[in-house]
Design an enzyme around this catalytic site. Structure first.
Site, PDB file in Angstrom:
ATOM      1  N   PHE A 113       0.753  -0.825  -0.189  1.00 31.68           N
ATOM      2  CA  PHE A 113       0.048  -0.242  -0.290  1.00 31.68           C
ATOM      3  C   PHE A 113       1.125   1.216  -0.217  1.00 31.68           C
ATOM      4  O   PHE A 113       0.248   2.324   0.081  1.00 31.68           O
ATOM      5  CB  PHE A 113      -0.885  -0.370   1.230  1.00 31.68           C
ATOM      6  CG  PHE A 113       0.083   0.357   2.190  1.00 31.68           C
ATOM      7  CD1 PHE A 113       0.075   1.585   2.969  1.00 31.68           C
ATOM      8  CD2 PHE A 113       0.515  -0.419   3.451  1.00 31.68           C
ATOM      9  CE1 PHE A 113       0.624   2.105   4.030  1.00 31.68           C
ATOM     10  CE2 PHE A 113       1.059   0.269   4.521  1.00 31.68           C
ATOM     11  CZ  PHE A 113       1.505   1.159   4.967  1.00 31.68           C
TER      12      PHE A 113
ATOM     13  N   GLU B 137      -5.389  -3.263  -1.854  1.00 31.99           N
ATOM     14  CA  GLU B 137      -5.847  -3.281  -1.988  1.00 31.99           C
ATOM     15  C   GLU B 137      -7.195  -2.106  -1.326  1.00 31.99           C
ATOM     16  O   GLU B 137      -8.511  -1.560  -1.472  1.00 31.99           O
ATOM     17  CB  GLU B 137      -7.467  -4.251  -1.740  1.00 31.99           C
ATOM     18  CG  GLU B 137      -6.930  -5.377  -0.281  1.00 31.99           C
ATOM     19  CD  GLU B 137      -5.590  -5.669   0.082  1.00 31.99           C
ATOM     20  OE1 GLU B 137      -4.423  -5.710  -0.781  1.00 31.99           O
ATOM     21  OE2 GLU B 137      -5.526  -6.853   0.897  1.00 31.99           O
TER      22      GLU B 137
ATOM     23  N   SER C 133       5.499  -7.280   2.716  1.00 34.81           N
ATOM     24  CA  SER C 133       6.003  -7.241   5.094  1.00 34.81           C
ATOM     25  C   SER C 133       6.678  -8.656   4.571  1.00 34.81           C
ATOM     26  O   SER C 133       6.201  -9.739   3.528  1.00 34.81           O
ATOM     27  CB  SER C 133       4.851  -7.302   5.797  1.00 34.81           C
ATOM     28  OG  SER C 133       3.495  -8.613   5.307  1.00 34.81           O
TER      29      SER C 133
ATOM     30  N   CYS D  86       9.840   1.672   3.322  1.00 35.13           N
ATOM     31  CA  CYS D  86      10.260   0.838   3.925  1.00 35.13           C
ATOM     32  C   CYS D  86      11.564   0.905   4.183  1.00 35.13           C
ATOM     33  O   CYS D  86      12.814   0.386   4.369  1.00 35.13           O
ATOM     34  CB  CYS D  86      10.565  -0.436   2.310  1.00 35.13           C
ATOM     35  SG  CYS D  86      11.081   0.413   0.767  1.00 35.13           S
TER      36      CYS D  86
ATOM     37  N   GLU E  37       9.108  -5.000  13.274  1.00 29.86           N
ATOM     38  CA  GLU E  37       8.781  -3.405  12.250  1.00 29.86           C
ATOM     39  C   GLU E  37       7.415  -2.927  12.601  1.00 29.86           C
ATOM     40  O   GLU E  37       6.605  -3.189  12.080  1.00 29.86           O
ATOM     41  CB  GLU E  37       8.617  -3.654  10.649  1.00 29.86           C
ATOM     42  CG  GLU E  37       8.487  -2.516  10.047  1.00 29.86           C
ATOM     43  CD  GLU E  37       8.885  -3.328   8.340  1.00 29.86           C
ATOM     44  OE1 GLU E  37       7.675  -4.162   8.317  1.00 29.86           O
ATOM     45  OE2 GLU E  37       8.426  -2.422   7.371  1.00 29.86           O
TER      46      GLU E  37
HETATM   47  P1  NAD Z   1       0.980  -6.844   3.116  1.00 30.87           P
HETATM   48  O1  NAD Z   1       2.575  -7.447   3.229  1.00 30.87           O
HETATM   49  O2  NAD Z   1       0.318  -6.790   3.914  1.00 30.87           O
HETATM   50  O3  NAD Z   1       0.941  -6.648   1.783  1.00 30.87           O
HETATM   51  C1  NAD Z   1       1.814  -6.615   0.096  1.00 30.87           C
HETATM   52  C2  NAD Z   1       1.166  -7.598  -0.724  1.00 30.87           C
HETATM   53  O4  NAD Z   1       0.896  -8.700  -0.439  1.00 30.87           O
HETATM   54  C3  NAD Z   1      -0.478  -7.195  -0.520  1.00 30.87           C
HETATM   55  O5  NAD Z   1      -0.728  -6.374  -2.250  1.00 30.87           O
HETATM   56  C4  NAD Z   1      -1.651  -7.769   0.282  1.00 30.87           C
HETATM   57  O6  NAD Z   1      -2.782  -7.550  -0.657  1.00 30.87           O
HETATM   58  C5  NAD Z   1      -0.720  -9.018  -0.301  1.00 30.87           C
HETATM   59  N1  NAD Z   1      -1.656  -9.874   0.735  1.00 30.87           N
HETATM   60  C6  NAD Z   1      -1.602  -9.307   1.930  1.00 30.87           C
HETATM   61  N2  NAD Z   1      -1.611 -10.429   2.750  1.00 30.87           N
HETATM   62  C7  NAD Z   1      -1.386 -11.285   2.142  1.00 30.87           C
HETATM   63  C8  NAD Z   1      -1.137 -12.984   1.910  1.00 30.87           C
HETATM   64  N3  NAD Z   1      -1.919 -13.601   3.425  1.00 30.87           N
HETATM   65  N4  NAD Z   1      -1.336 -13.765   1.112  1.00 30.87           N
HETATM   66  C9  NAD Z   1      -1.127 -13.496  -0.036  1.00 30.87           C
HETATM   67  N5  NAD Z   1      -1.333 -12.467  -0.908  1.00 30.87           N
HETATM   68  C10 NAD Z   1      -1.810 -11.226   0.412  1.00 30.87           C
HETATM   69  O7  NAD Z   1       2.308  -5.363   2.669  1.00 30.87           O
HETATM   70  P2  NAD Z   1       1.925  -3.952   2.963  1.00 30.87           P
HETATM   71  O8  NAD Z   1       1.355  -3.778   4.834  1.00 30.87           O
HETATM   72  O9  NAD Z   1       0.798  -3.101   2.313  1.00 30.87           O
HETATM   73  O10 NAD Z   1       3.050  -3.072   3.156  1.00 30.87           O
HETATM   74  C11 NAD Z   1       3.587  -2.564   4.040  1.00 30.87           C
HETATM   75  C12 NAD Z   1       5.257  -3.691   4.429  1.00 30.87           C
HETATM   76  O11 NAD Z   1       5.998  -3.516   2.767  1.00 30.87           O
HETATM   77  C13 NAD Z   1       6.001  -2.908   4.857  1.00 30.87           C
HETATM   78  O12 NAD Z   1       6.864  -4.485   5.536  1.00 30.87           O
HETATM   79  C14 NAD Z   1       7.044  -2.284   3.764  1.00 30.87           C
HETATM   80  O13 NAD Z   1       8.389  -2.217   4.749  1.00 30.87           O
HETATM   81  C15 NAD Z   1       7.120  -3.399   3.060  1.00 30.87           C
HETATM   82  N6  NAD Z   1       7.851  -2.908   1.680  1.00 30.87           N
HETATM   83  C16 NAD Z   1       8.605  -3.227   0.951  1.00 30.87           C
HETATM   84  C17 NAD Z   1      10.046  -2.505   1.041  1.00 30.87           C
HETATM   85  C18 NAD Z   1      11.212  -3.199   0.470  1.00 30.87           C
HETATM   86  O14 NAD Z   1      11.802  -2.439  -1.147  1.00 30.87           O
HETATM   87  N7  NAD Z   1      11.974  -3.842   0.673  1.00 30.87           N
HETATM   88  C19 NAD Z   1       9.041  -1.138  -0.042  1.00 30.87           C
HETATM   89  C20 NAD Z   1       7.931  -0.750  -0.007  1.00 30.87           C
HETATM   90  C21 NAD Z   1       6.773  -1.414   1.649  1.00 30.87           C
END
Ligand code: NAD
Length: 497
Positions: A149, A176, A226, A281, A382
């Site tokens: 997001f 989403e 994540s 991130c 985090e």
């Molecule tokens: P998230 O892991 O909750 O979601 C990321 C994506 O995975 C979304 O599209 C979501 O719909 C999908 N998803 C969520 N739960 C799922 C599941 N159980 N099974 C399959 N798909 C699933 O992350 P978020 O809250 O949207 O974003 C924040 C996280 O992203 C933080 O941990 C941040 O550090 C990380 N991030 C990392 C980088 C990087 O370059 N390393 C960059 C941006 C964000």
């Protein structure tokens, strides 16, 4: 209520799933739309269109694919205000920050415009007598991207411009929580002349993600989110024989050496810890105060954290906007409660922050902890909010040990005026992206972005040269054109005499 659909084969696509998610404006807490949550069938439809489109798109000369990217770049520039407002309205970050993130995505498009040069390959004349050999990089097929997001434009744009320019087709599953930006980008790609089916967006949750993982026609997966989900994606894509890069979470440290320019370090930390409400991130969530600098660092930070201007992202005065959702706000507040219980000193407490007229928005004030210890949850996990933890370290080696023993390895920085400390630190840190007197060392589009340890599962970083490698496979061709006598069979390994 506005319905956010999918975008498949060059047009909006409702799909047959009845499931929807809610999209909110974080500044006001009001629901702004419903987003369709794709079924397996909806996802498979998008993949099948992408698979059909691959046949002709992969055969287009790279120069023609680059021309679409040039046009796309122009259209992003022309529509940047609209795209920025979409980001602010669903993510909550402040306008200028949102615009900056769009620009960082645009820079990847600019990089992708150079694809004819990037795909040139290598040639050696006469690897053997009258034998030539050359290597080419060819596209993979249907690639998929799953994005978080916190950067609704930039992170998808780390992926698809390079994937498409390399000749692949793409299915994006954005977060989403803020899905509208991806749909607008898909429309702009179409306007730029991209053939239907080359770029598709399916909105959804785990069901859509699993459908992409299980679809055999998807040959490569890029994920950012994540760590637990990154690991899940990595393991399951590998099981399904896909190429995969899965970027995860972070806990970025900023090492503040006693000889540094303290104002520079404090200002750097303020932007890096509280910019985008800490939902980056590459946000810095740990300041390591080395030697005797701790008290001065904490008192300078405290004054600035207390006077942070917090408000809606569209207010020009705001330095920090709300968090993305009510659930995330509760999670961040809960971490602050945990930190207090664990015995860290809460120097600035933002938990009760409210703004008149925006009482239902997802705001929290900046929070600052001092004397945070290695075993505390607020240090290990985090938080992804505007919460900075100061840890005290007696010397450089103890600071480096903290950085290197943390499970995450995304970004790190050091503030110092000593070249030896800077060099030793950058060389010894077990971290993917290192800054020296630079608070957020995000590589430019023509370098590559990625962390180490549990911040990245897979071998390749994103965008830049690593992006081109990820989205292509290498083929090496060896040829000769013998004339005259046919050669005899050779039963031994040919070697150079
Ligand atoms: P998230 O892991 O909750 O979601 C990321 C994506 O995975 C979304 O599209 C979501 O719909 C999908 N998803 C969520 N739960 C799922 C599941 N159980 N099974 C399959 N798909 C699933 O992350 P978020 O809250 O949207 O974003 C924040 C996280 O992203 C933080 O941990 C941040 O550090 C990380 N991030 C990392 C980088 C990087 O370059 N390393 C960059 C941006 C964000």
């Amino acid at each position: 209520m506005k319905i956010i659909q999918h975008f498949v084969d060059g047009k909006k696509f409702l799909g047959d799933s009845k499931r929807v998610g809610k999209v909110f404006n974080p500044a006001t807490g009001e629901q702004s739309a419903e987003v369709k949550l794709a079924s397996i069938k909806d996802v498979n439809e998008a993949v099948s269109k992408a698979s059909k489109a691959f046949v002709s798109w992969s055969n287009k000369p790279p120069l023609q694919r680059a021309r679409v990217m040039f046009k796309f770049k122009e259209l992003i520039e022309k529509n940047s205000d609209e795209l920025t407002k979409i980001i602010v309205s669903e993510h909550g970050k402040v306008y200028e920050d949102a615009k900056g993130s769009l620009t960082r995505g645009l820079e990847v498009v600019e990089f992708a415009c150079g694809i004819p040069q990037l795909l040139k390959g290598e040639f050696t004349e006469n690897v053997g007598s009258s034998v030539d050999s050359w290597s080419v990089r060819q596209p993979l097929g249907v690639c998929a991207g799953i994005t978080p997001f916190n950067f609704p434009a930039m992170v998808p744009m780390w992926m698809f411009p390079i994937a498409i320019a390399c000749g692949n087709t793409f299915v994006l599953k954005p977060s989403e929580k803020d899905p509208s930006c991806s749909i607008r980008l898909a429309e702009l790609l179409k306007e730029a002349g991209l053939p239907d089916g080359v770029f598709n967006v399916v909105n959804g949750d785990k069901e859509a993600v699993d459908a992409l993982i299980n679809n055999k026609e998807v040959v490569a997966m890029s994920f950012v989110g994540s760590t637990p989900i990154a690991k899940y994606i990595y393991e399951n894509c590998a099981k399904n024989e896909k190429r995969v890069q899965a970027l995860g979470g972070a806990k970025n440290h900023c090492v503040v050496m006693p000889d540094c320019d303290l104002d520079q370090a404090v200002n750097g930390l303020m932007g890096a810890a509280y910019g985008s409400a800490g939902e980056r991130c590459m946000a810095q969530s740990v300041a390591v105060a080395v030697g005797g600098i701790g008290d001065r660092l904490v008192s300078s930070l405290a004054k600035k954290v207390e006077s942070l201007k917090i408000g809606p992202g569209m207010d020009k005065e705001s330095e920090m906007g709300p968090l993305v959702t009510k659930e995330h706000l509760e999670k961040v507040k809960n971490y602050v409660d945990v930190g207090v219980k664990e015995g860290a000193n809460l120097i600035v407490d933002g938990r009760n922050f409210k703004i008149q007229g925006y009482e239902n928005g997802y705001y929290i004030g900046g929070c600052l902890f001092d004397n945070v210890k290695k075993n505390m949850r607020i240090y290990k996990e985090e938080i992804f909010g505007p919460v900075l933890s100061v840890v005290r370290a007696k010397d450089f080696n103890e600071a480096l040990e903290l950085v290197n023993s943390h499970e995450f390895g995304n970004g790190v920085s050091i503030f110092t005026r000593d070249g030896d400390s800077g060099r030793t630190f950058s060389s010894s840190a077990k971290i993917g992206m290192v800054g020296i007197n630079i608070p957020i060392p995000v590589p430019m589009a023509f370098h590559s972005f990625g962390g180490w340890k549990r911040s990245l599962f897979g071998d390749q970083h994103m965008h830049g040269p690593e992006g081109v490698r990820f989205y292509t496979k290498l083929k090496t061709i060896t040829s000769r054109w013998p004339s005259g006598l046919r050669s005899d069979p050779e039963f031994v390994m040919p070697t150079m005499k």
